[in-house]
Enzyme design. Structure first.
Site, PDB file in Angstrom:
ATOM      1  N   GLY A 206       0.823  -1.209   0.000  1.00  0.00           N
ATOM      2  CA  GLY A 206       0.000   0.000   0.000  1.00  0.00           C
ATOM      3  C   GLY A 206       0.849   1.247   0.000  1.00  0.00           C
ATOM      4  O   GLY A 206       2.062   1.178  -0.197  1.00  0.00           O
ATOM      5  N   ASN A 207       0.221   2.382   0.182  1.00  0.00           N
ATOM      6  CA  ASN A 207       0.983   3.631   0.247  1.00  0.00           C
ATOM      7  C   ASN A 207       0.347   4.559   1.276  1.00  0.00           C
ATOM      8  O   ASN A 207      -0.654   4.214   1.894  1.00  0.00           O
ATOM      9  CB  ASN A 207       1.071   4.279  -1.140  1.00  0.00           C
ATOM     10  CG  ASN A 207      -0.298   4.603  -1.697  1.00  0.00           C
ATOM     11  OD1 ASN A 207      -1.021   5.403  -1.137  1.00  0.00           O
ATOM     12  ND2 ASN A 207      -0.659   3.951  -2.804  1.00  0.00           N
ATOM     13  N   ARG A 208       0.939   5.739   1.458  1.00  0.00           N
ATOM     14  CA  ARG A 208       0.561   6.582   2.593  1.00  0.00           C
ATOM     15  C   ARG A 208      -0.502   7.622   2.254  1.00  0.00           C
ATOM     16  O   ARG A 208      -0.720   8.537   3.034  1.00  0.00           O
ATOM     17  CB  ARG A 208       1.823   7.256   3.145  1.00  0.00           C
ATOM     18  CG  ARG A 208       2.846   6.222   3.604  1.00  0.00           C
ATOM     19  CD  ARG A 208       4.181   6.861   3.951  1.00  0.00           C
ATOM     20  NE  ARG A 208       4.042   7.842   4.994  1.00  0.00           N
ATOM     21  CZ  ARG A 208       4.622   9.032   4.987  1.00  0.00           C
ATOM     22  NH1 ARG A 208       5.387   9.383   3.979  1.00  0.00           N
ATOM     23  NH2 ARG A 208       4.445   9.868   5.973  1.00  0.00           N
ATOM     24  N   SER A 209      -1.182   7.479   1.128  1.00  0.00           N
ATOM     25  CA  SER A 209      -2.197   8.479   0.768  1.00  0.00           C
ATOM     26  C   SER A 209      -3.327   8.492   1.812  1.00  0.00           C
ATOM     27  O   SER A 209      -3.801   7.437   2.238  1.00  0.00           O
ATOM     28  CB  SER A 209      -2.774   8.144  -0.606  1.00  0.00           C
ATOM     29  OG  SER A 209      -3.848   9.004  -0.876  1.00  0.00           O
ATOM     30  N   ALA A 289      -3.505   7.775  -5.227  1.00  0.00           N
ATOM     31  CA  ALA A 289      -2.148   7.241  -5.346  1.00  0.00           C
ATOM     32  C   ALA A 289      -2.308   5.770  -5.731  1.00  0.00           C
ATOM     33  O   ALA A 289      -2.601   4.917  -4.878  1.00  0.00           O
ATOM     34  CB  ALA A 289      -1.411   7.375  -4.020  1.00  0.00           C
TER      35      ALA A 289
END
Ligand code: CTP
Length: 422
Positions: A206-209, A289
């Protein structure tokens, strides 16, 4: 700041207490003015305890101080929550028959009305006529939320979340935000949040959006009159924006499928909402993102260390590029907007990377911003450059994500106008 919170006589009156709380927590001085009907729902003692100020409920309170005149004249902001259908009528007609309406007539500051009523009342042409009239006269009338109402039914007319009311109200003063109805009749699809690409039933890439920028875009576009769908990946939003259809997704491919459905106006989609989804979209704004890669294979059971299933590596496959795919397709909406979240490096600046990305993606507008471990992701502010396909470059100063959204929507409105005049 001196904020007057007017309270109308509807069941959502109790939520006015939460709005007052948001303002006092932020250090503002609040005066509450309930209507007679509102006082049947909440007591003066509650309002006085929350504001620390005496309630001004009637024009006969504080007569020697001429309160019905000076409370409005000294206000920096007036918020009416909830605004009932009857209050909308009275305010639109310049009534002066109680403390709240006299205060509104005296106020020269920004005014925000947050309506709450049953769907049929909200959609009634008389009520809509009053809303349009108020907006023409420079009063901001919030789009109500869609959801559960007081009784068993649900629909448009629900009071937006108190935190959203407070945020929007403060934006009217602090950022001088205005919400012209220049996107009325437009369908806009916004993506936000991050995608999650499953590794096994428990883990993902995943990512930090946070989803904040996508939510701000969706909220502002809805407030400017558009019919908005937010295709929302993983997020840490404090609330979902009012008046927006939200489709929650997990992976990049889920997001692509839902966006494509929305762009063509596909009413067959499993979770499509027919009333909102029947015409092709005019605009796509990709603030999500999206993960560029996903694991080649997703394990059916949790991967365990020491077990035969323990992987020594995770192979990745490239995800589809949703934005570039839409731009190249036959259902490209009139305006496409991308984001470029860049860190830059020793050789190339964030802006140079943005210019190259605009060429690669082929979208009409690209909002370029610098990201880092403590920058932009999850933060309430953003900034950077808004690049146009025509070579235009506009610097967007660091400001709230709502203000950045407004810059992007202003540029979008211009492109839509150019497109229609062709
Ligand atoms: N985007 C997309 N599909 C992807 C990746 C990105 O639609 N698979 C969109 C994003 O929503 C954003 C824009 O493309 O609007 C740019 O995203 P970004 O992550 O900055 O760029 P990438 O295309 O992933 O390029 P790179 O990783 O090389 O910087």
């Amino acid at each position: 700041m001196r904020i007057v919170v007017g309270i109308g006589g509807g069941i959502a009156a109790y939520k006015a207490c939460m709005v007052i709380r948001e303002f006092t927590k932020a250090g503002h001085d609040v005066v509450a003015i309930p209507t007679d009907a509102a006082r049947k729902f909440i007591g003066d003692a509650t309002l006085e305890a929350l504001t620390g100020n005496p309630v001004s409920a009637t024009v006969f309170d504080g007569v020697p101080e001429v309160r019905h005149v000076h409370v409005g004249a000294q206000a920096d902001l007036v918020v009416v929550v909830p605004t009932t259908a009857n209050l909308l009528r009275r305010i639109a007609n310049g009534a002066a028959n109680d403390m709240l309406t006299t205060t509104l007539l005296m106020a020269t500051c920004p005014v925000l009305l947050a309506p709450a009523m049953h769907t049929q009342m909200w959609e009634n042409p008389h009520v809509q006529h009053n809303v349009a009239r108020l907006r023409e006269n420079g009063i901001t009338v919030m789009q109500p939320d869609v959801g559960r109402l007081t009784g068993p039914d649900s629909g448009a007319g629900r009071l937006p979340e108190p935190a959203e009311i407070a945020e929007m109200a403060l934006s009217l003063v602090e950022e001088k935000a205005t919400y012209p109805q220049d996107l009325a009749g437009r369908r806009i699809v916004v993506s936000g949040g991050g995608t999650q690409e499953a590794i096994d039933p428990v883990r993902y890439l995943g990512n930090r959006s946070s989803g904040l920028q996508g939510a701000a875009l969706a909220a502002c576009a809805a407030q400017r009159g558009a019919d908005v769908t937010l295709v929302l990946g993983a997020n840490s939003l404090p609330y979902k924006p009012a008046g927006v259809t939200v489709r929650e997704v997990m992976s990049a491919r889920d997001m692509q499928r839902d966006i494509e459905d929305e762009l063509v106006g596909n009413t067959d989609a499993e979770d499509a909402q027919p009333s909102q989804n029947a015409q092709p979209a005019d605009v796509l704004i990709m603030a999500a993102a999206v993960a560029d890669f996903r694991p080649d294979a997703v394990a059916d059971v949790k991967l365990k260390k020491g077990a035969a299933s323990e992987p020594d590596r995770i192979d990745l496959t490239r995800n589809p590029d949703i934005l570039a795919g839409v731009v190249a397709s036959d259902h490209k909406p009139r305006v496409t907007v991308g984001f470029a979240a860049e860190t830059g490096d020793a050789d190339t600046s964030v802006l140079e990377l943005g210019r190259a990305k605009l060429q690669r993606k082929g979208c009409d507008l690209l909002m370029v911003n610098e990201v880092g471990f403590d920058k932009t992701f999850g933060q309430p502010i953003n900034g950077g450059w808004l690049l146009g396909r025509d070579g235009s470059e506009q610097q967007v100063p660091e400001s709230s994500k709502r203000t950045v959204a407004q810059h992007i929507l202003d540029a979008t409105v211009e492109l839509l106008a150019e497109d229609s005049s062709r």
